[in-house]
Scaffold this active site. Structure first.
Site, PDB file in Angstrom:
ATOM      1  N   VAL A 126       0.845  -1.192   0.000  1.00 59.50           N
ATOM      2  CA  VAL A 126       0.000   0.000   0.000  1.00 59.50           C
ATOM      3  C   VAL A 126       0.891   1.257   0.000  1.00 59.50           C
ATOM      4  O   VAL A 126       1.039   1.927  -1.006  1.00 59.50           O
ATOM      5  CB  VAL A 126      -0.974   0.010   1.212  1.00 59.50           C
ATOM      6  CG1 VAL A 126      -1.710   1.333   1.298  1.00 59.50           C
ATOM      7  CG2 VAL A 126      -1.969  -1.144   1.084  1.00 59.50           C
ATOM      8  N   CYS A 127       1.507   1.508   1.119  1.00 58.61           N
ATOM      9  CA  CYS A 127       2.196   2.777   1.298  1.00 58.61           C
ATOM     10  C   CYS A 127       3.380   2.913   0.346  1.00 58.61           C
ATOM     11  O   CYS A 127       3.647   3.993  -0.178  1.00 58.61           O
ATOM     12  CB  CYS A 127       2.628   2.910   2.749  1.00 58.61           C
ATOM     13  SG  CYS A 127       1.200   2.738   3.861  1.00 58.61           S
TER      14      CYS A 127
END
Lengths: 205, 205, 205, 205, 205, 205, 205, 205
Positions: A115-116
């Site tokens: 995600v990040c």
């Protein structure tokens, strides 16, 4: 994808959501392996003088503060607290900080990898940057998520890398002044290497 | 086998052949996991004031010096350089140092688990001691050798343990004065715990 | 070690330090496997009406509150907040609660396996109880620590077990009234079994 | 179970069905790890002058000849070709050869661990011998079979061990004349150790 | 625990809940490894003429019928359908069938290892039998449950074993009449061995 | 391959053969990990209001009904029961339902990954869709099959992803109204996150 | 790379060096998993009537005869005994047999994956064929070699696949006449599926 | 990327930093697997007469001398001691030696995979060479670093390969004169193959 190498002059480091709460969800490596890689990367950023941008999500909430091993080594790096954007590239202040570095090569690490890290990395590729995702200085929920994240990023043109390779590519030649700091960094965070040096020094007497 | 618990008053630590050269053969855990467990145990010995005996084999030869993470935390521990005995219990100076501690419970760790640790541990059991082998603060050549070493030691009456359990058993109650040092030790070497504390402190504000 | 079997009349459950903060350090199983086993055990305690004693350490500190999956199913179980004792058996209130159950067979689970579970389990064996350590409803920092904890407990006379075996031994015969609740519990927390039942029901039409 | 240690004077080696055909079924370790451990053990037997008894099953059939790494190092060891007995202890010639050694400590290895090794080992324990099963110089069909074989042998009073521990226990003191041969053996078959020595020699200059 | 060996005259086989539905929950080995071991054991029972008792639980319910690889090889073995007892030893008909065999050594396998196998095995030990649990011809939900089940059974005096070791111990000598059937069984269900024989036959021409 | 991101407005979810019978063949992850990812994805589809198309194969036969965790959260999603087509894209009703969604980005999951998911995904890419295969909310027979399926899909232009990344990309900003539902979903199905939030809430008091 | 699907009319099967001797070197999967996949593929070739070309290397030498599970199901397939060419594509007779099939899609499996399979597959791609490498019906020396072989073949335009996916793509619709044979094949060689069908049949009564 | 195959006439071997000190940091394979692959590759270079260039880093420092298994087989290969360049391609002497070979296909191996191998390999691709990275004859710090290094090299146009595939591609036909040396090399360093040959020879009589 550029073939130009990483240098202290062309690269910046982006550390995304390396926060104490999120880090306790990391299970794609053992925690000691993850933590030592993060610290190795942070020291690399410091000793090569790479402009570094830190960003956090819900820092005052459950995700917790930035890992002390990062803030300890990089106390002056700007920290962009995102009010809600999951992809840091959606935060104008973060992008402005990245642009301010003037670098076209971005070394990205964070939690979580899929995600990040992946969101920022893929967006930065779209924005024309040459992007390196540091997999061992990033972490995620399990090995499968890591594998899928690598596959997705490679497919999207992100270069996968590990912290020792980042440092070695930046150093390029052990005779450059940063060599001593790198040897110490590797000695501490690639611990076999520290043992190797200690054995050698002892043998030399 | 005694049921009495480990206390700061009844236990001593034996660190056997934790040398820089030998440590680079450790493959039953990742090197960062091994090194952080060794340091966790060394700090435990220090903060609980446990008498500690260090011994080495071929220290001036290829096996190398004692791991700096040990000598750094335990600079005053006696180091018995064995001239050739593989089983440290065969070295009279070493046994004399152990006897000098006056303790009947011995916490043993070292490299390699199946030789340097197991030999001392089994001999000490024969000599009437209650012996604990700290498996994660010890290391050996691969996972199979570790498994066999554990099985042999358990069969011989040695108690298998890990460094956090050693420290927790010594502490017994968090309100004792050593609690703060233990929390810091665990925060550093069981890194999820350090993250947990940092998150909590931040949440408390 | 008694050969008598676990029954709803002779057993009590002790849940030691199953707290939200500590649980994020569990890496000997995947987190979903750990959490589902804990809930399976909690539901087992409830549906068989086993007296259950919960205890916590530093509950108002970083270790966090009891896992909601436990308190949700066992809202009336006493919770002994230990002010500092690491081994719950050192806390008189806890032991008093255990004694109050009148049971001589103790089913113990918790975080971490090698400290919170093993210490209580070994002490309870010393105190004359027949003790079962539920390994999958317990958790610890990595697989090696789990393996060493099992070896130490087995050596000390603790019986290693898993939550489905606990439930099945308590049930003894599917025709007893608790059978329906157990089937639902297994259907939810041993999910292949839920799939099996759903397939069967559909095939039967 | 005797606590006396292995010495070159009290021990014999039994190599059971280490044949080329059977060895290609070994999957509990990688083949290079298995083969190098077997050779390490064979050289140990040779350099310590341990009486060694080799036995085979269906040697002219599919099981194949004795591994050349064994016969190369131990050309004079008697080879008992069993006409059909699976447990070599059922073969009178084999037992006679064992008795002829006059040793009461038997170091056993072979293929497969759970049949050829375990059967001989358990029978020898019954016959009053002190028996060591060398797990890494033995091999079997998969990791699970290995684990079960170790558990069964430990339960039956056999001591589990690995080849480096055998060699180290026999050597006892590096200053004994066999030390040089052992260092070379370990340098070749515990290859990190060979690297360590080569690095040290180079550093010494 | 008896030291007498397994023979075709002193042993019986108990197959507990090897049902098609339950077998789809087996994840401690791959399904092909589990299924081939079960069939290897069933053929062993058949070719050595071992009295075999099969038992099932909820056979008309979700657990499903006995595995066809079992009923195909052992069509005449009695099948005790338990109306509810989880531990087959609690079913008088099952125990009567076991007693009818007149054997004091029981070879037990089933699904799941920690419930259906362990409960029967531990009860049979209590009842004075010498019990062998065939781990690879049994199956359970994951590797951890298997490991815990082995530890509990060993602690309780059950002998852990695998199907090839059972067959080899029964055969004792390849020259006995059952040798041909065993070679074929191993050739089919320990497939490396079938390859080995085929290669040998071809080389012999 | 489009670089546009997943949004609640441009994406649809296709759930292919997530049936109770087939799901019991899933062994590339543990069953609890698989089931919790499926439920996490189903809740994601629901809370973001993504049009979802479910399809089944031999639903009245051995493959069984749709997983209750899916139908429970998405009771109104159309279910296309395919009369025989293995690749759902060969079923005109299924494709019609997909087209009816009007979305050009398809998020696909199912059992098994290499057949039911890969066939649909590759066909949809051919038909001009931008396709995401959710690997952890899909399942197959073993890890190798999963690895090969990922490689084949990536080669064919399918984007590999995991359920948390899908949800995070859809959410984009935690301040959007769906944030609370996502936090609850992650709290339940990425259980470390639920623990993290519970710890934080407790610390805040 | 063509997007056309595999059909019984456009595909041929090439089985390369699936010989009894070489197969005993396979360690990237367990032997039972490898053997059952090979047989599943052989039956697939047979029941779909795919032209199949078998080739061997040193068949009269150590590599041994073709696996009986192949010749048993495909007795009429031509077998090209290569006198020395490692890459079967270098053998004119082999290529002639392939051309004789008239098919442009080639399904390749063999031992070893990185040599016998990869060489043929890459050469066939160069020759204009659309090539599928069946990874689980192929085998090699260890997992790493398998991973590297997959990466090299994918890079070279070969499609990685597994045997169940091959069969399912050929079947396309369960209602086609080959469906019954495929169900039986999967029931036998994807054994969970056989269990599933047996459970269903029993539930239906 | 060229489709031309490796031949003894078009290829050269580059061995980068295969030094005794660095090799003790290798943990992506077991040390015996790594060492045997390195020796297999070295013998391949020798027996096919491939021009080979060796280079080292800090050879007089902690990294240690070239592995004796390399210098033993290739005593005449030039060794370029780099005074500081991490990427050997930055060293003019090294590149000159490579150019002197006149070969356009480079077979690269070394320690570590992600630095010493990947940097040279990617630079050589940029310089117009066709580059093969021999993953098993290279080594690095852990499995994750290996996986990332492979992904990065494949992305950059490097062909991943293993030593047996290199040797087989060079040999092309077993009837060529180098066949005997290759068989011996494989017999020694792919040890199952040595066992296979020995079994065959024995069976032939």
């Amino acid at each position: 994808m550029s073939n130009e190498r990483l240098t202290p002059e062309n690269a910046a480091v982006l550390l995304v959501d390396h926060q104490t709460g999120l880090s306790n969800g990391v299970q794609d490596q053992s925690v000691p392996e993850f933590m030592t890689a993060v610290e190795g990367l942070a020291k690399t950023a410091k000793s090569f003088g790479l402009p570094t941008v830190i960003t956090t999500s819900a820092e005052d909430g459950p995700n917790g503060p930035v890992l002390p091993v990062i803030t300890g080594h990089l106390p002056d790096a700007p920290v962009i607290q995102r009010p809600g954007e999951i992809n840091a590239w959606d935060n104008a202040d973060f992008v402005a900080e990245v642009e301010k570095t003037g670098r076209k090569k971005l070394i990205v690490a964070g939690v979580s990898t899929e995600v990040c890290v992946a969101f920022v990395a893929l967006s930065a590729v779209q924005a024309g940057y040459d992007v390196y995702a540091v997999i061992d200085a990033s972490g995620t929920w399990n090995k499968l998520v890591q594998e899928v994240a690598i596959a997705r990023m490679v497919q999207g043109g992100v270069k996968p890398i590990t912290w020792v390779a980042v440092a070695a590519e930046l150093q390029a030649d052990w005779r450059k002044p940063t060599g001593q700091a790198l040897a110490e960094n590797m000695g501490a965070h690639l611990p076999f290497y520290g043992n190797l040096i200690a054995s050698f020094m002892a043998a030399k007497g």
